[in-house]
Design a protein around this motif. Structure first.
Motif, PDB file in Angstrom:
ATOM      1  N   LYS A 110     -20.484 -44.311   3.808  1.00 54.02           N
ATOM      2  CA  LYS A 110     -20.875 -45.952   4.833  1.00 54.02           C
ATOM      3  C   LYS A 110     -22.306 -45.874   4.678  1.00 54.02           C
ATOM      4  CE  LYS A 110     -16.821 -45.882   7.960  1.00 54.02           C
ATOM      5  NZ  LYS A 110     -17.156 -45.255   9.402  1.00 54.02           N
ATOM      6  N   GLY A 111     -22.942 -47.158   4.208  1.00 50.72           N
ATOM      7  CA  GLY A 111     -24.328 -47.389   4.501  1.00 50.72           C
ATOM      8  C   GLY A 111     -24.650 -47.701   5.462  1.00 50.72           C
ATOM      9  N   ARG A 112     -25.920 -47.996   5.427  1.00 56.15           N
ATOM     10  CA  ARG A 112     -26.933 -48.623   6.237  1.00 56.15           C
ATOM     11  C   ARG A 112     -25.848 -49.452   7.553  1.00 56.15           C
ATOM     12  NH1 ARG A 112     -31.953 -50.859   4.067  1.00 56.15           N
ATOM     13  NH2 ARG A 112     -31.300 -53.332   4.671  1.00 56.15           N
ATOM     14  N   PHE A 113     -25.302 -50.115   7.022  1.00 59.73           N
ATOM     15  CA  PHE A 113     -25.043 -51.169   8.527  1.00 59.73           C
ATOM     16  C   PHE A 113     -22.748 -50.701   8.306  1.00 59.73           C
ATOM     17  CE2 PHE A 113     -27.661 -53.460   5.065  1.00 59.73           C
ATOM     18  CZ  PHE A 113     -28.574 -53.948   6.896  1.00 59.73           C
ATOM     19  N   GLY A 114     -22.746 -49.808   7.823  1.00 49.56           N
ATOM     20  CA  GLY A 114     -21.405 -48.637   8.432  1.00 49.56           C
ATOM     21  C   GLY A 114     -20.333 -49.842   7.887  1.00 49.56           C
ATOM     22  N   HIS A 115     -20.752 -50.213   6.957  1.00 47.72           N
ATOM     23  CA  HIS A 115     -19.318 -50.028   5.760  1.00 47.72           C
ATOM     24  C   HIS A 115     -19.486 -49.459   4.550  1.00 47.72           C
ATOM     25  CE1 HIS A 115     -19.070 -54.159   8.320  1.00 47.72           C
ATOM     26  NE2 HIS A 115     -20.052 -54.413   8.370  1.00 47.72           N
ATOM     27  N   GLU A 117     -19.687 -48.046   1.225  1.00 43.93           N
ATOM     28  CA  GLU A 117     -20.388 -48.695  -0.314  1.00 43.93           C
ATOM     29  C   GLU A 117     -19.755 -48.459  -1.004  1.00 43.93           C
ATOM     30  OE1 GLU A 117     -24.485 -48.682   0.520  1.00 43.93           O
ATOM     31  OE2 GLU A 117     -24.433 -50.033   2.063  1.00 43.93           O
TER      32      GLU A 117
END
Length: 163
Positions: A110-115, A117
């Motif tokens: 997950k990336g910094r927005f929680g999705h 990547e």
């Protein structure tokens, strides 16, 4: 990875002929002539022929599954060799006795927005049953854990739902 790299540019595929065309394009990205493993190179050539002979959607899908199995098997062999050369500490983990041991998985990162990547491949190398684990799940119950080693050599402990 080749499919993921091309995902944004692959149009909607509706016929076996279109699917064969896309798979042929992917195969061209594989440097088959330069594969140092004679057995794998021969198997890739066999797959190329099977794909060329496929005329129904079921046959094309069967060829896709054959390629996926062949490449995953080779990746597993290479990863086992790499795992054996790495000094991972598995003393606290059970390394047998569960169906997940030795299985490969794709771990979403997950990336910094929680999705998610991207994905990284990993192998399950150990586990602890709930009664041996000091981990508690969201409901406060003791939970089993599985230890994975990612292909980027990072280690993680996962709950069953994550595996």
């Amino acid at each position: 990875n080749l499919v993921q790299d091309s995902r944004d540019t692959i149009p909607l595929i509706t016929t076996p002929a279109e699917l064969k065309l896309q798979l042929g394009a992917i195969l061209k990205k594989l440097p088959v002539d330069y594969v140092p493993d004679d057995e794998l190179r021969g198997r890739l050539r066999g797959w190329e022929k099977e794909l060329g002979d496929a005329s129904t959607l079921e046959e094309v899908v069967g060829a896709m599954r054959m390629l996926e199995h062949m490449l995953n098997t080779k990746a597993d062999e290479k990863q086992i060799e790499a795992d054996e050369s790495q000094p991972f500490d598995l003393d606290d983990w059970n390394t047998e006795g569960h169906v997940f041991i030795g299985k490969r998985l794709a771990r979403g990162i997950k990336g910094r927005f929680g999705h998610v990547e991207h994905f990284v491949n990993a192998r399950v190398v150990g586990w602890l049953p709930a009664d041996e684990s000091d981990y508690t799940d969201a409901s406060g119950e003791q939970a089993a854990l599985w230890h994975i080693i990612r292909d980027d050599n990072e280690e993680e402990d996962l709950e069953e739902s994550e595996v």
